[in-house]
Design an enzyme around this catalytic site. Structure first.
Site, PDB file in Angstrom:
ATOM      1  N   GLU A  58     -44.096  72.578 -59.649  1.00 34.28           N
ATOM      2  CA  GLU A  58     -45.183  71.948 -59.388  1.00 34.28           C
ATOM      3  C   GLU A  58     -45.557  70.978 -58.024  1.00 34.28           C
ATOM      4  O   GLU A  58     -46.285  70.542 -57.233  1.00 34.28           O
ATOM      5  CB  GLU A  58     -45.844  71.204 -60.345  1.00 34.28           C
ATOM      6  CG  GLU A  58     -46.167  72.482 -62.018  1.00 34.28           C
ATOM      7  CD  GLU A  58     -44.780  72.154 -62.832  1.00 34.28           C
ATOM      8  OE1 GLU A  58     -45.044  72.007 -63.520  1.00 34.28           O
ATOM      9  OE2 GLU A  58     -43.992  72.576 -62.004  1.00 34.28           O
ATOM     10  N   CYS A  88     -45.187  66.051 -63.733  1.00 28.58           N
ATOM     11  CA  CYS A  88     -45.745  66.758 -63.621  1.00 28.58           C
ATOM     12  C   CYS A  88     -47.741  67.532 -63.538  1.00 28.58           C
ATOM     13  O   CYS A  88     -48.308  67.205 -62.323  1.00 28.58           O
ATOM     14  CB  CYS A  88     -44.881  68.466 -63.522  1.00 28.58           C
ATOM     15  SG  CYS A  88     -43.561  69.207 -62.535  1.00 28.58           S
TER      16      CYS A  88
END
Length: 160
Positions: A58, A88
């Site tokens: 991510e 994330c």
């Protein structure tokens, strides 16, 4: 005219990234970021290769997308094979991604419902969440990876 794809299409693209991670010996998590029905960035975990605990799929995909669009990714959706961790989902909220879609939950580090849910708090941005997209496929590659890793670790312990 742009062709509109569905969640399964984009999750299959994220799974392709997870396979790349798997083939490199990385935890097989893949990610794509989509804007206007077009993939603008893609990435997979590179923690081992980069010797960097922040090199999650991510984070790497957000960095690539930000180089193209600036740090505000307001009209973007992110597809991840595994539920985001606290770092994330924090980055996803900070860059104002519209929607996070993931395949399987992470019962050890997930921060969108498993261990905790950072999307429930009144933060600077509210992100939509969709889970369970191609759950079985996303779960399978993770389970195979860790099963193989345990076997490898067990063999190495037996050799010493």
């Amino acid at each position: 005219m742009l062709e509109k794809h569905n969640d399964e299409y984009y999750m299959r693209e994220a799974l392709k990234e997870a396979v790349k991670a798997y083939n490199r010996g990385e935890v097989p998590i893949g990610c794509v970021i989509v804007k206007d029905n077009k993939i603008i960035s893609r990435a997979y975990n590179l923690k081992e290769k980069n010797n960097d605990c922040t090199a999650h799929a991510e984070i790497l995909a957000i960095r690539k997308a930000s180089k193209k669009l600036g740090w505000r990714l307001t009209d973007c959706d992110i597809y991840i094979t595994v539920e985001p961790c606290p770092m994330c989902i924090g980055a996803i909220i900070q860059c104002r991604i519209n929607r996070v879609a993931f395949g399987t939950f992470d019962p050890k580090a997930g921060a969108v419902g498993s261990v905790l849910d950072l999307t429930e708090y009144e933060l600077n941005h509210k992100v939509e969440v969709a889970s369970g997209i191609l759950k079985d496929e996303c779960e399978k590659i993770i389970k195979i990876f860790f099963k193989e890793l345990r076997k490898k670790t067990h063999r190495q312990e037996g050799e010493s």
